[in-house]
Design an enzyme around this catalytic site. Structure first.
Site, PDB file in Angstrom:
ATOM      1  N   HIS A  76       4.836 -32.503 -15.006  1.00  0.00           N
ATOM      2  CA  HIS A  76       5.764 -32.019 -13.726  1.00  0.00           C
ATOM      3  C   HIS A  76       5.047 -32.179 -12.483  1.00  0.00           C
ATOM      4  O   HIS A  76       3.529 -31.438 -12.305  1.00  0.00           O
ATOM      5  CB  HIS A  76       6.308 -31.034 -14.579  1.00  0.00           C
ATOM      6  CG  HIS A  76       7.520 -30.770 -15.181  1.00  0.00           C
ATOM      7  ND1 HIS A  76       8.194 -29.610 -15.694  1.00  0.00           N
ATOM      8  CD2 HIS A  76       7.571 -31.252 -16.337  1.00  0.00           C
ATOM      9  CE1 HIS A  76       8.847 -30.073 -16.933  1.00  0.00           C
ATOM     10  NE2 HIS A  76       8.667 -31.258 -16.919  1.00  0.00           N
ATOM     11  N   TYR A 205      12.564 -21.137 -10.731  1.00  0.00           N
ATOM     12  CA  TYR A 205      12.426 -20.361 -10.652  1.00  0.00           C
ATOM     13  C   TYR A 205      13.715 -19.750  -9.627  1.00  0.00           C
ATOM     14  O   TYR A 205      13.684 -20.151  -8.744  1.00  0.00           O
ATOM     15  CB  TYR A 205      11.318 -19.610  -9.824  1.00  0.00           C
ATOM     16  CG  TYR A 205      10.101 -20.370 -10.660  1.00  0.00           C
ATOM     17  CD1 TYR A 205       9.790 -21.397 -11.337  1.00  0.00           C
ATOM     18  CD2 TYR A 205       8.695 -19.262 -12.067  1.00  0.00           C
ATOM     19  CE1 TYR A 205       8.614 -21.465 -11.965  1.00  0.00           C
ATOM     20  CE2 TYR A 205       8.499 -19.501 -12.413  1.00  0.00           C
ATOM     21  CZ  TYR A 205       7.749 -20.333 -12.572  1.00  0.00           C
ATOM     22  OH  TYR A 205       6.402 -20.511 -13.475  1.00  0.00           O
ATOM     23  N   PRO A 296       3.612 -12.838 -16.569  1.00  0.00           N
ATOM     24  CA  PRO A 296       4.403 -14.273 -17.068  1.00  0.00           C
ATOM     25  C   PRO A 296       4.489 -15.878 -15.438  1.00  0.00           C
ATOM     26  O   PRO A 296       4.980 -16.925 -16.196  1.00  0.00           O
ATOM     27  CB  PRO A 296       5.224 -14.098 -18.217  1.00  0.00           C
ATOM     28  CG  PRO A 296       6.011 -13.565 -17.914  1.00  0.00           C
ATOM     29  CD  PRO A 296       4.823 -12.329 -17.265  1.00  0.00           C
ATOM     30  N   LYS A 300      -0.503 -17.982 -15.985  1.00  0.00           N
ATOM     31  CA  LYS A 300      -1.129 -18.167 -15.976  1.00  0.00           C
ATOM     32  C   LYS A 300      -2.133 -17.986 -17.212  1.00  0.00           C
ATOM     33  O   LYS A 300      -3.086 -18.216 -17.551  1.00  0.00           O
ATOM     34  CB  LYS A 300      -2.067 -17.426 -14.951  1.00  0.00           C
ATOM     35  CG  LYS A 300      -1.152 -18.278 -13.720  1.00  0.00           C
ATOM     36  CD  LYS A 300      -2.284 -19.509 -13.800  1.00  0.00           C
ATOM     37  CE  LYS A 300      -2.297 -20.363 -11.548  1.00  0.00           C
ATOM     38  NZ  LYS A 300      -1.521 -21.375 -12.607  1.00  0.00           N
ATOM     39  N   TYR A 388      -0.556 -23.096  -8.532  1.00  0.00           N
ATOM     40  CA  TYR A 388       0.339 -22.648  -9.927  1.00  0.00           C
ATOM     41  C   TYR A 388      -0.565 -24.307 -10.504  1.00  0.00           C
ATOM     42  O   TYR A 388      -0.851 -23.721 -11.574  1.00  0.00           O
ATOM     43  CB  TYR A 388       1.254 -23.312  -9.089  1.00  0.00           C
ATOM     44  CG  TYR A 388       3.080 -23.626 -10.165  1.00  0.00           C
ATOM     45  CD1 TYR A 388       3.464 -22.424 -10.605  1.00  0.00           C
ATOM     46  CD2 TYR A 388       2.904 -24.381 -11.691  1.00  0.00           C
ATOM     47  CE1 TYR A 388       4.240 -22.384 -11.445  1.00  0.00           C
ATOM     48  CE2 TYR A 388       3.366 -24.010 -12.440  1.00  0.00           C
ATOM     49  CZ  TYR A 388       4.543 -22.957 -12.571  1.00  0.00           C
ATOM     50  OH  TYR A 388       5.569 -23.187 -13.717  1.00  0.00           O
TER      51      TYR A 388
HETATM   52  C1  PHB Z   1       7.859 -21.639 -20.155  1.00  0.00           C
HETATM   53  O1  PHB Z   1       7.674 -22.503 -20.681  1.00  0.00           O
HETATM   54  O2  PHB Z   1       7.519 -20.520 -21.725  1.00  0.00           O
HETATM   55  C2  PHB Z   1       7.117 -20.457 -19.490  1.00  0.00           C
HETATM   56  C3  PHB Z   1       7.341 -21.444 -18.198  1.00  0.00           C
HETATM   57  C4  PHB Z   1       7.337 -20.944 -16.526  1.00  0.00           C
HETATM   58  C5  PHB Z   1       6.604 -20.112 -16.494  1.00  0.00           C
HETATM   59  C6  PHB Z   1       6.321 -18.415 -17.977  1.00  0.00           C
HETATM   60  C7  PHB Z   1       7.199 -19.394 -19.258  1.00  0.00           C
HETATM   61  O3  PHB Z   1       6.301 -18.875 -15.562  1.00  0.00           O
END
Ligand code: PHB
Ligand code: APR
Length: 394
Positions: A76, A205, A296, A300, A388
């Site tokens: 990505h 998000y 989460p 990270k 990120y």
């Molecule tokens: C996930 O794909 O499980 C995932 C992605 C981004 C995050 C947390 C979990 O910030």
């Protein structure tokens, strides 16, 4: 009957930290034994996060365990941050000079590493119980454990505590040596896997007055989704229809459709930040969740575990091969610089994106101001992007 075994590095825990460490040590010609309390199938199917920073995916590829990640993982070049239905794309490729992330489930990384270790003749013992590190303050540490009905003593020169937050190794550091830093958040994530094609190419998000939501993915047929819930919430209160209803509201954006499908796995996890200092004591070195936890929201956890053991493997190679111990002496200090940088980023992302239950009006106004700043400032987007995709290993 007690069976004696010997190795150079005794590793407790077969998560990403323990397995990557064992793999890197093997590449350096250093012998290790991994002791894991769970079964192989348990660790290979445990659903966890799934974002690899550029540096983590590079490491897996460069050390020969990246073939399936390259074939099945999704690269990505950006993520979307959404505030009240308006989506803002953080363009990694432009903002970070071409760095990217790879979306590939943690349990897939674990599967690839276990098979690489076993194919190379490595020792990974599953269902090892009563695992206990001994004598880490001396020159001859050991790990005692039970396996297949027999008591074992594993003699080693170094113990690596890669046994996660609830492991036993951190407890071997005397309490007067250890300082713990902790923050519990007043919310949890209800995470689920849904058997439906992802409705997005890149992660979303979303901040919504009803709470945070995240749309991630695992494969062309499997979506990974999360919603903010109370950390003490009972999963029984969340039948699939209610989850989809909430996801539809929180992720909604004009002209975009969220596709629904059967939910095949769901669980609630509380969120916390935690660091223990130092990450070492005598011949014991902690790595990954054994030493620190991040919420989460910054994606990270696995990356920090991989960064720790990369530093540890280098330091161990210097020590075993060249008798040079300064890397080991400075292991904790070295790791903690990155750990605290990542704590800051994970905390910032968490506080930016979640509805704060206290409804502190001042904090909410500051949060809204920050969201507007993220939406409009190239400088802020640059900051998010470089954190990120992951800062280079110092
Ligand atoms: C996930 O794909 O499980 C995932 C992605 C981004 C995050 C947390 C979990 O910030
Ligand atoms: N004896 C042996 N093994 C143990 C013990 C014990 N007493 N306690 C825990 N373990 C094992 C766990 O069963 C687990 O397989 O240690 C392993 C630790 O693995 P992880 O929890 O995956 O931790 P780590 O390798 O540091 O990876 C960090 O995992 O929790 C996620 O979000 C986190 O992505 C991050 C990653």
């Amino acid at each position: 009957m007690t069976a004696n075994m010997e190795t150079q590095v005794g590793i407790v825990g077969a998560g990403p930290a323990g397995l990557v460490l064992s793999h890197l040590l093997h590449k350096e010609g250093i012998d290790s034994v991994v002791l894991e309390q769970r079964s192989r199938s348990y660790v290979e199917t445990r659903v966890r996060a799934g974002v690899l920073e550029q540096g983590s995916s590079d490491l897996l590829r460069e050390t020969g365990v990246g073939a399936r990640m390259l074939a099945e993982g999704a690269v990505h070049e950006g993520v979307n941050l959404q505030f009240d239905g308006e989506r803002h794309r953080i363009d990694f490729a432009t903002l970070t000079g071409g760095r990217r992330i790879t979306v590939y489930g943690q349990q897939e990384v674990v599967k690839d590493l276990i098979s690489a270790r076993l194919d190379a003749g490595g020792t990974v013992l599953f269902e090892a119980t009563d695992v206990t590190p001994n004598g880490v303050d001396g020159e001859n540490p050991s790990i005692t454990f039970r396996h297949d009905g027999t008591d074992h003593v594993l003699g080693c020169q170094v113990v690596a505590g890669c046994d996660g937050f609830h492991g036993v190794c951190r407890g071997a550091i005397p309490t007067d040596v250890l300082t713990e830093f902790e923050r519990e958040y007043p919310f949890g994530w209800l995470g689920m896997l849904a058997s439906v094609a992802p409705s997005t190419d890149e992660l979303i998000y979303a901040f919504h007055p009803r709470g945070f939501a995240l749309h991630s993915l695992r494969s062309p047929e499997l979506s990974r989704l999360y919603i903010q819930v109370d950390p003490h919430e009972d999963i029984a209160n969340w039948p699939d229809e209610r989850i989809w209803e909430e996801l539809q509201i929180r992720l909604a954006s004009p002209g975009w459709t969220l596709h629904e499908g059967p939910i095949v796995e769901k669980a609630i996890t509380a969120m916390r930040s935690y660091v223990c200092e130092p990450m070492q004591f005598g011949r014991l070195y902690l790595a990954g969740d054994a030493a620190h936890i991040v919420p989460p929201t910054g994606a990270k956890g696995m990356n920090l575990a991989i960064a720790d053991v990369t530093i540890l493997a280098r330091a161990l190679a210097d020590w075993f091969h060249r008798g040079e111990g300064s890397g080991l002496d400075r292991y904790s200090e070295h790791c903690l610089k990155r750990v605290w940088r990542v704590q800051d980023f994970s905390n910032t992302m968490t506080e930016l994106m979640h509805v704060l239950p206290e409804r502190d009006p001042f904090a909410s106004r500051v949060q809204r101001a920050r969201q507007r700043y993220v939406a409009t400032s190239a400088a802020m987007q640059h900051t998010i992007a470089e954190n990120y995709v992951g800062l280079p290993l110092a």
